[in-house]
Design a protein around this motif. Structure first.
Motif, PDB file in Angstrom:
ATOM      1  N   PRO A 201       0.803  -1.232   0.000  1.00  0.00           N
ATOM      2  CA  PRO A 201       0.000   0.000   0.000  1.00  0.00           C
ATOM      3  C   PRO A 201       0.829   1.273   0.000  1.00  0.00           C
ATOM      4  CG  PRO A 201      -0.944  -1.591   1.529  1.00  0.00           C
ATOM      5  CD  PRO A 201       0.369  -2.154   1.080  1.00  0.00           C
ATOM      6  N   ASP A 202       2.017   1.237   0.618  1.00  0.00           N
ATOM      7  CA  ASP A 202       2.847   2.431   0.647  1.00  0.00           C
ATOM      8  C   ASP A 202       3.902   2.440  -0.449  1.00  0.00           C
ATOM      9  OD1 ASP A 202       4.291   0.391   1.689  1.00  0.00           O
ATOM     10  OD2 ASP A 202       4.981   1.445   3.471  1.00  0.00           O
ATOM     11  N   GLY A 203       3.810   1.516  -1.406  1.00  0.00           N
ATOM     12  CA  GLY A 203       4.649   1.592  -2.595  1.00  0.00           C
ATOM     13  C   GLY A 203       5.906   0.763  -2.585  1.00  0.00           C
ATOM     14  N   ARG A 204       6.123  -0.088  -1.558  1.00  0.00           N
ATOM     15  CA  ARG A 204       7.301  -0.954  -1.577  1.00  0.00           C
ATOM     16  C   ARG A 204       7.089  -2.063  -2.596  1.00  0.00           C
ATOM     17  NH1 ARG A 204      11.224   2.016   0.495  1.00  0.00           N
ATOM     18  NH2 ARG A 204      10.350   3.275   2.170  1.00  0.00           N
ATOM     19  N   VAL A 205       7.956  -2.109  -3.596  1.00  0.00           N
ATOM     20  CA  VAL A 205       7.764  -3.021  -4.722  1.00  0.00           C
ATOM     21  C   VAL A 205       7.955  -4.464  -4.259  1.00  0.00           C
ATOM     22  CG1 VAL A 205       8.576  -3.683  -7.009  1.00  0.00           C
ATOM     23  CG2 VAL A 205       8.510  -1.266  -6.358  1.00  0.00           C
ATOM     24  N   GLN A 206       6.925  -5.303  -4.512  1.00  0.00           N
ATOM     25  CA  GLN A 206       6.999  -6.716  -4.164  1.00  0.00           C
ATOM     26  C   GLN A 206       7.628  -7.523  -5.303  1.00  0.00           C
ATOM     27  OE1 GLN A 206       5.902  -7.727  -1.175  1.00  0.00           O
ATOM     28  NE2 GLN A 206       4.930  -5.825  -0.539  1.00  0.00           N
ATOM     29  N   THR A 207       7.214  -7.226  -6.525  1.00  0.00           N
ATOM     30  CA  THR A 207       7.761  -7.943  -7.677  1.00  0.00           C
ATOM     31  C   THR A 207       7.429  -7.165  -8.941  1.00  0.00           C
ATOM     32  OG1 THR A 207       7.901 -10.110  -8.764  1.00  0.00           O
ATOM     33  CG2 THR A 207       5.725  -9.363  -8.131  1.00  0.00           C
ATOM     34  N   THR A 208       8.153  -7.478 -10.006  1.00  0.00           N
ATOM     35  CA  THR A 208       7.863  -6.905 -11.323  1.00  0.00           C
ATOM     36  C   THR A 208       7.926  -8.027 -12.347  1.00  0.00           C
ATOM     37  OG1 THR A 208      10.198  -6.364 -11.671  1.00  0.00           O
ATOM     38  CG2 THR A 208       8.803  -4.632 -10.739  1.00  0.00           C
ATOM     39  N   GLY A 209       7.359  -7.786 -13.513  1.00  0.00           N
ATOM     40  CA  GLY A 209       7.378  -8.772 -14.584  1.00  0.00           C
ATOM     41  C   GLY A 209       7.301  -8.080 -15.924  1.00  0.00           C
ATOM     42  N   GLY A 210       7.668  -8.801 -16.972  1.00  0.00           N
ATOM     43  CA  GLY A 210       7.593  -8.246 -18.308  1.00  0.00           C
ATOM     44  C   GLY A 210       8.922  -8.274 -19.028  1.00  0.00           C
ATOM     45  N   ALA A 211       8.865  -7.989 -20.318  1.00  0.00           N
ATOM     46  CA  ALA A 211      10.077  -7.955 -21.128  1.00  0.00           C
ATOM     47  C   ALA A 211      11.037  -6.899 -20.594  1.00  0.00           C
ATOM     48  CB  ALA A 211       9.731  -7.667 -22.587  1.00  0.00           C
ATOM     49  N   GLU A 212      12.308  -7.094 -20.869  1.00  0.00           N
ATOM     50  CA  GLU A 212      13.327  -6.199 -20.313  1.00  0.00           C
ATOM     51  C   GLU A 212      13.119  -4.758 -20.762  1.00  0.00           C
ATOM     52  OE1 GLU A 212      18.213  -5.740 -20.284  1.00  0.00           O
ATOM     53  OE2 GLU A 212      17.262  -7.594 -20.992  1.00  0.00           O
ATOM     54  N   ALA A 213      12.757  -4.555 -22.013  1.00  0.00           N
ATOM     55  CA  ALA A 213      12.563  -3.193 -22.521  1.00  0.00           C
ATOM     56  C   ALA A 213      11.389  -2.513 -21.822  1.00  0.00           C
ATOM     57  CB  ALA A 213      12.339  -3.225 -24.035  1.00  0.00           C
ATOM     58  N   ASN A 214      10.289  -3.245 -21.643  1.00  0.00           N
ATOM     59  CA  ASN A 214       9.123  -2.681 -20.965  1.00  0.00           C
ATOM     60  C   ASN A 214       9.428  -2.383 -19.502  1.00  0.00           C
ATOM     61  OD1 ASN A 214       7.590  -2.851 -23.286  1.00  0.00           O
ATOM     62  ND2 ASN A 214       6.731  -4.849 -22.766  1.00  0.00           N
ATOM     63  N   LEU A 264      -1.285  -2.565  -4.671  1.00  0.00           N
ATOM     64  CA  LEU A 264      -1.867  -2.434  -6.010  1.00  0.00           C
ATOM     65  C   LEU A 264      -1.030  -3.189  -7.030  1.00  0.00           C
ATOM     66  CD1 LEU A 264       0.035  -0.227  -7.697  1.00  0.00           C
ATOM     67  CD2 LEU A 264      -1.209   1.388  -6.311  1.00  0.00           C
ATOM     68  N   ILE A 265      -1.666  -3.465  -8.158  1.00  0.00           N
ATOM     69  CA  ILE A 265      -0.987  -4.060  -9.303  1.00  0.00           C
ATOM     70  C   ILE A 265      -1.144  -3.079 -10.462  1.00  0.00           C
ATOM     71  CG2 ILE A 265      -3.074  -5.409  -9.831  1.00  0.00           C
ATOM     72  CD1 ILE A 265      -1.256  -7.486 -11.163  1.00  0.00           C
ATOM     73  N   ALA A 266      -0.050  -2.794 -11.140  1.00  0.00           N
ATOM     74  CA  ALA A 266      -0.056  -1.811 -12.227  1.00  0.00           C
ATOM     75  C   ALA A 266       0.591  -2.414 -13.460  1.00  0.00           C
ATOM     76  CB  ALA A 266       0.692  -0.549 -11.807  1.00  0.00           C
ATOM     77  N   ALA A 267      -0.027  -2.137 -14.613  1.00  0.00           N
ATOM     78  CA  ALA A 267       0.528  -2.555 -15.905  1.00  0.00           C
ATOM     79  C   ALA A 267       0.882  -1.307 -16.697  1.00  0.00           C
ATOM     80  CB  ALA A 267      -0.461  -3.409 -16.673  1.00  0.00           C
ATOM     81  N   TYR A 268       2.061  -1.268 -17.280  1.00  0.00           N
ATOM     82  CA  TYR A 268       2.519  -0.105 -18.032  1.00  0.00           C
ATOM     83  C   TYR A 268       2.818  -0.496 -19.465  1.00  0.00           C
ATOM     84  CZ  TYR A 268       5.605   3.584 -19.754  1.00  0.00           C
ATOM     85  OH  TYR A 268       6.183   4.574 -20.519  1.00  0.00           O
ATOM     86  N   GLY A 269       2.123   0.176 -20.386  1.00  0.00           N
ATOM     87  CA  GLY A 269       2.381  -0.013 -21.803  1.00  0.00           C
ATOM     88  C   GLY A 269       3.113   1.198 -22.350  1.00  0.00           C
ATOM     89  N   PRO A 270       4.392   1.092 -22.686  1.00  0.00           N
ATOM     90  CA  PRO A 270       5.147   2.263 -23.159  1.00  0.00           C
ATOM     91  C   PRO A 270       4.535   2.918 -24.386  1.00  0.00           C
ATOM     92  CG  PRO A 270       6.623   0.423 -22.674  1.00  0.00           C
ATOM     93  CD  PRO A 270       5.222  -0.115 -22.634  1.00  0.00           C
ATOM     94  N   ASN A 271       3.839   2.134 -25.213  1.00  0.00           N
ATOM     95  CA  ASN A 271       3.263   2.678 -26.439  1.00  0.00           C
ATOM     96  C   ASN A 271       1.757   2.859 -26.342  1.00  0.00           C
ATOM     97  OD1 ASN A 271       5.838   2.576 -27.734  1.00  0.00           O
ATOM     98  ND2 ASN A 271       5.540   0.376 -28.029  1.00  0.00           N
TER      99      ASN A 271
END
Length: 565
Positions: A201-214, A264-271
């Protein structure tokens, strides 16, 4: 969260293939009923999304239009929109202005009986706004167009629900089979070709996923503070533009279970190009993430209770011989056979709530320390008790202050997420676990005295306490207050004059009563300082010539500095 060694790799063939969810104006032109339509103006807006369709029957349609709406009309409302029901090209141009400002996707006009051709002013205005104006085939029926558009919209919504449902079933099976947050993030990232982040909840990153560029593009966003915390206060649930000015998009969903906010879970699309389907799927993924976190918390609660009980015994010196303690710590994954400093962190008093969304402030503080320390060294013992956190941090005497300062800075971050202020005490560096109980007592003394001396948020090292360490041994605070009042008299009051004179007195003592040096330090005239010294000696006695009195005054000033007495 940690990867589980025996997790079977996810079967991505069970997931639906990502497709274009949004229906655009360009896509409408491929429908059979609009196959013969021509783009008269505004071709720059053909990629605008369409979510509704309606028919314009009256000239004053603006109050009833909606964003992302395809508006269909004949020439009749356009022909009779002027004053007295006459044709006025400027009125038609202003209508296009209003439609574009309200976010209407496009205007489809069937020419013929009431209007042979569209006025140039109207087309120029549409071109300027990038607002598509379509000339519909004369034989097309509006109900046919509306039926096909609605069918397309329903088909896309059905596909979005299918994506979310199948993703939910796949992720649920993954978690029940032993998977964890890294596998969930990897599945979602692969499906939508995005970078995915799951945080507390306070923004400490638990994990990330995705291609290296993304993932690199996500990490470059101005949404992380120097400690690596994701600035949750700068995003909201749903779809939003990323603050990168490159067209990237963020889809965010809250991870909530049983009324408890797990982050929270967030997805980021660069394009960009995420769309509502990503949000729907992410909400399902958040539900599964909450299941994984709840499972992990249940296991951690049992493990933490066991570890906490053992560390408490070790801190109190009743866990057994040093060799046995070291061996038991190794079985728990802790390395204590090295130089260590004991850190004790305690929450400062606050008028804030005792808990936030089911998590106590102590839970949040413990989680933050665990994440920061384990990013450096996974073998560091970190345990949160009811009223304090204890960590055994590897350090050397010459670098312990720098190490602790870095840790405290990382844990505190920019105080996002409602994290409360805490005070920290640090022991001397010990070379053997046999000295652990003494080091724990030193750290406890340091945090207590440091808070009294410097206030909330203090970081105090036992070796830096000086005379305050001796004063803290006095069990009766009333005796200390009485001593200070007896020595300082009216100078011990909290009035502005007393505070000012105490500052002068402290500077004199710090400079061994050297009047010239003190005057230069305080930017006083020499005679002004002599006048002040006379006034001080009138109040407390001849401290400049009486060494014993100077000692009493110096101790009394230290007592006044200590808070909470």
């Amino acid at each position: 969260m940690e990867n589980v060694a025996n997790v079977v790799p996810p079967q991505r063939r069970d997931l639906p293939v990502a497709a274009d969810y949004a229906l655009t104006v360009r896509g409408l032109l491929a429908l059979p009923s609009l196959a013969g339509a021509e783009v008269a103006a505004g071709a720059a807006g053909l990629d605008t999304v369409v979510r509704w369709v309606n028919v314009m029957e009256v000239p004053d349609i603006l109050p009833w239009v909606k964003p992302n709406e395809l508006l269909l009309t004949t020439g009749f409302p356009l022909r009779h929109g002027g004053q007295g029901g006459t044709f006025d090209p400027s009125v038609v141009a202003r209508l296009v202005d209003g439609l574009a400002e309200r976010g209407v996707s496009a205007l489809g006009v069937k020419t013929g009986r009431y209007l042979d051709e569209l006025p140039p002013d109207m087309l120029d205005t549409a071109e300027r706004h990038g607002f598509p104006v379509l000339v519909l085939p004369r034989g097309v029926a509006f109900d046919e167009v509306m039926s096909e558009v609605f069918t397309q919209l329903v088909d896309r919504q059905t596909w979005a629900l299918d994506v979310a449902d199948r993703l939910h079933r796949t992720l649920t099976a993954l978690v029940l089979g032993g998977g964890d947050l890294p596998q969930i993030a990897a599945e979602v990232a692969a499906l939508f070709d995005t970078a995915v982040l799951i945080c507390s909840p306070d923004g400490r990153v638990q994990t990330t996923g995705g291609a290296e560029a993304n993932s690199a593009a996500l990490a470059a966003l101005p949404l992380f503070d120097p400690s690596g915390r994701f600035r949750t206060e700068q995003v909201h649930a749903g779809l939003q533009d990323a603050p990168d000015a490159t067209g990237g998009q963020l889809a965010v969903a809250r991870v909530i279970a049983g009324g408890t906010d797990h982050g929270l879970i967030a997805a980021y699309g660069p394009n960009g190009g995420l769309g509502p389907v990503t949000v729907q799927a992410l909400e399902r993924a958040a539900t599964v993430a909450a299941l994984a976190i709840t499972k992990q918390l249940a296991v951690s609660a049992v493990e933490s209770k066991f570890r906490g009980d053992f560390l408490r015994d070790a801190l109190n010196g009743v866990a057994g011989p040093p060799e046995l303690v070291t061996e038991h710590c190794a079985q728990l994954g802790w390395d204590v056979d090295r130089p260590l400093a004991v850190i004790v962190a305690r929450l400062d008093e606050s008028s804030g709530p005792a808990s936030v969304a089911g998590r106590t402030p102590m839970d949040r503080l413990t989680a933050a320390w665990e994440q920061v320390l384990r990013a450096r060294d996974r073998a560091v013992p970190v345990v949160g008790f009811t009223h304090e956190l204890v960590a055994l941090v590897p350090a050397e005497p010459e670098s312990v202050q720098r190490t602790v300062a870095e840790l405290v800075s990382s844990v505190a971050g920019d105080r996002g997420g409602g994290r409360r202020s805490f005070s920290t005490g640090v022991s001397r560096v010990i070379g053997s676990i046999a000295d652990l109980a003494a080091a724990y007592e030193q750290a406890g003394t340091a945090v207590r005295v440091g808070r009294r001396t410097h206030g909330p948020g203090a970081v105090a090292h036992f070796d830096g306490l000086g005379v305050h360490r001796v004063l803290s041994l006095v069990s009766d605070p009333g005796e200390l207050r009485a001593f200070a009042a007896e020595v300082l008299g009216p100078l011990g009051a909290d009035t502005p004059d007393a505070l000012d004179l105490r500052g002068t007195l402290q500077e004199l003592l710090d400079r061994n009563c050297n009047v010239a040096e003190t005057a230069r330090s305080l930017h006083f005239h020499y005679n002004t300082l002599r006048y002040r010294i006379t006034k001080l000696e009138t109040m407390i006695g001849p401290f400049t010539s009486d060494a014993n009195l100077r000692l009493d005054v110096a101790l009394a000033l230290r007592v006044v500095q200590m808070r909470g007495l």
